[in-house]
Design an enzyme around this catalytic site. Sequence first.
Site, PDB file in Angstrom:
ATOM      1  CG  ASN A 152       0.989  -5.367  -6.590  1.00 50.79           C
ATOM      2  OD1 ASN A 152      -0.212  -5.118  -6.551  1.00 50.79           O
ATOM      3  ND2 ASN A 152       1.636  -5.545  -7.722  1.00 50.79           N
TER       4      ASN A 152
ATOM      5  CE  LYS B 242      11.709 -13.631 -10.945  1.00 44.85           C
ATOM      6  NZ  LYS B 242      10.375 -13.696 -11.397  1.00 44.85           N
TER       7      LYS B 242
HETATM    8  N1  GLU Z   1       7.944 -10.806 -11.593  1.00 43.48           N
HETATM    9  C1  GLU Z   1       6.738 -11.276 -12.160  1.00 43.48           C
HETATM   10  C2  GLU Z   1       6.745 -12.798 -12.263  1.00 43.48           C
HETATM   11  O1  GLU Z   1       7.473 -13.464 -11.562  1.00 43.48           O
HETATM   12  C3  GLU Z   1       6.391 -10.570 -13.468  1.00 43.48           C
HETATM   13  C4  GLU Z   1       7.363 -10.773 -14.586  1.00 43.48           C
HETATM   14  C5  GLU Z   1       7.081  -9.910 -15.799  1.00 43.48           C
HETATM   15  O2  GLU Z   1       6.075  -9.236 -15.832  1.00 43.48           O
HETATM   16  O3  GLU Z   1       7.914  -9.945 -16.712  1.00 43.48           O
HETATM   17  O4  GLU Z   1       5.981 -13.378 -12.989  1.00 43.48           O
END
Ligand code: GLU
Length: 428
Positions: A219, A104
């Site tokens: 979204n 992240k």
């Molecule tokens: N940000 C999204 C999550 O927390 C998607 C992560 C991704 O698609 O790599 O799952």
Amino acid sequence: MTEKLFERALGRLDEAAQHMEVGAETLERLRHPTAVLAVSIPLRMDDGRLEIFDGYRVQHSDLLGPCKGGLRYHPDVCLEELKALALWMSCKCALMDLPYGGAKGGVAVDPKSLSKMELERLSRGFIRRIADFIGPAADIPAPDVYTNARIMGWMMDEYSQVVRQRTPAAFTGKPVALGGSLGRRGATGYGGYVCIRELAKRRDWVAEETTVAVQGFGNVGQEAARLLYENGYRVVAVSDSGGGVHDESGLDVPRLIRAKNEHGQVKSLYCEHSVGDEKNGEHISNAQLLELDVDVLVPAALEDVINADNAGQIKATTVIELANGPTTIEADRILDERGVTIIPDILANAGGVTVSYYEWVQNRSGEYWEERDVLARLDKRMCDQFNVVMDIAADKSLSPRMAAYGLVLKRIGAAVEAMGTAALFDGD
Ligand code: GLU
């Protein structure tokens, strides 16, 4: 609220380990993020001033494959938060049986205070700083809080210029015109909807009699609310950072989505532009929404919104965690004692990363799939993993969260074992 968030996240794995046979080395590996990068991003503002922003990328684990996870733009972004969010990505990918570890990242910025051109320059500048750290076989970013497909498109373009190779598989969640997958935009909300649909089958719920409140109307919250509305559920409240609306007879969700996208805030429709039937809607705060007497509560915004202070007042019998980490450990205990079912974030919001995986596969193969094929695969994988988790929970009398973490430890543990643990290297 991000205080000790990573430690607190690890606490849940420790708790799950008590219910499973887990090698000590597996837990030890998960306690230590693989790599952490902190950068500064100089940004020339439209008025000529120079501002410097802090950016980060945390790779939590590469045990199951390249690291995967979103990039967020938010003033509260910090390493402690990102480490926890990256750990949850490792867990989410393992739970969905995707060949990925977790990551992240993000920039500490209020994106709403930037012009569109400042936002593009910041996004490109961030990628120039982290380009050596990421890549399609190393670490693949995606959208997260306050980032979107357009930003992923700028980032992919910048990365491709840095490495002098067009590299769509370096990012997921891109615009379809730049190699994005059909079905990715609504995938997280769709996955959450599948969890509710499958739970409804187990509990004999009738959609028209089931009331839902959604906190967070970006979204993810919008798509979940839209699907619930279209499938007959009574969505009685939604909110965003500016507040929310409540109407016991059920909200007109498509109208709210239009209002949000035209006026920027859901409350604008009901408070300043209310017309026709919707004038019955009452304006409520985020805190009030969480405590409404509904069947299903869907937190779809940020961490720690359900905590020791308000868990005693939550009246929903089911919580579907579309945000990452919306419930604290203390709140978990309080809700558990009161018999509230929580479908955990690493399962409920895993639809997004699942279609990110399909996007990456399409980019790497060069062959693109129709939307119905993407959604059919997503539906099947969500449905299968949901039912595996719920069956383990029922068999072992565990909460769905503990069952999910148990499965995560089993899958990551298999990779740790395969590389050899103390039992193999015992000095012979
Ligand atoms: N940000 C999204 C999550 O927390 C998607 C992560 C991704 O698609 O790599 O799952």
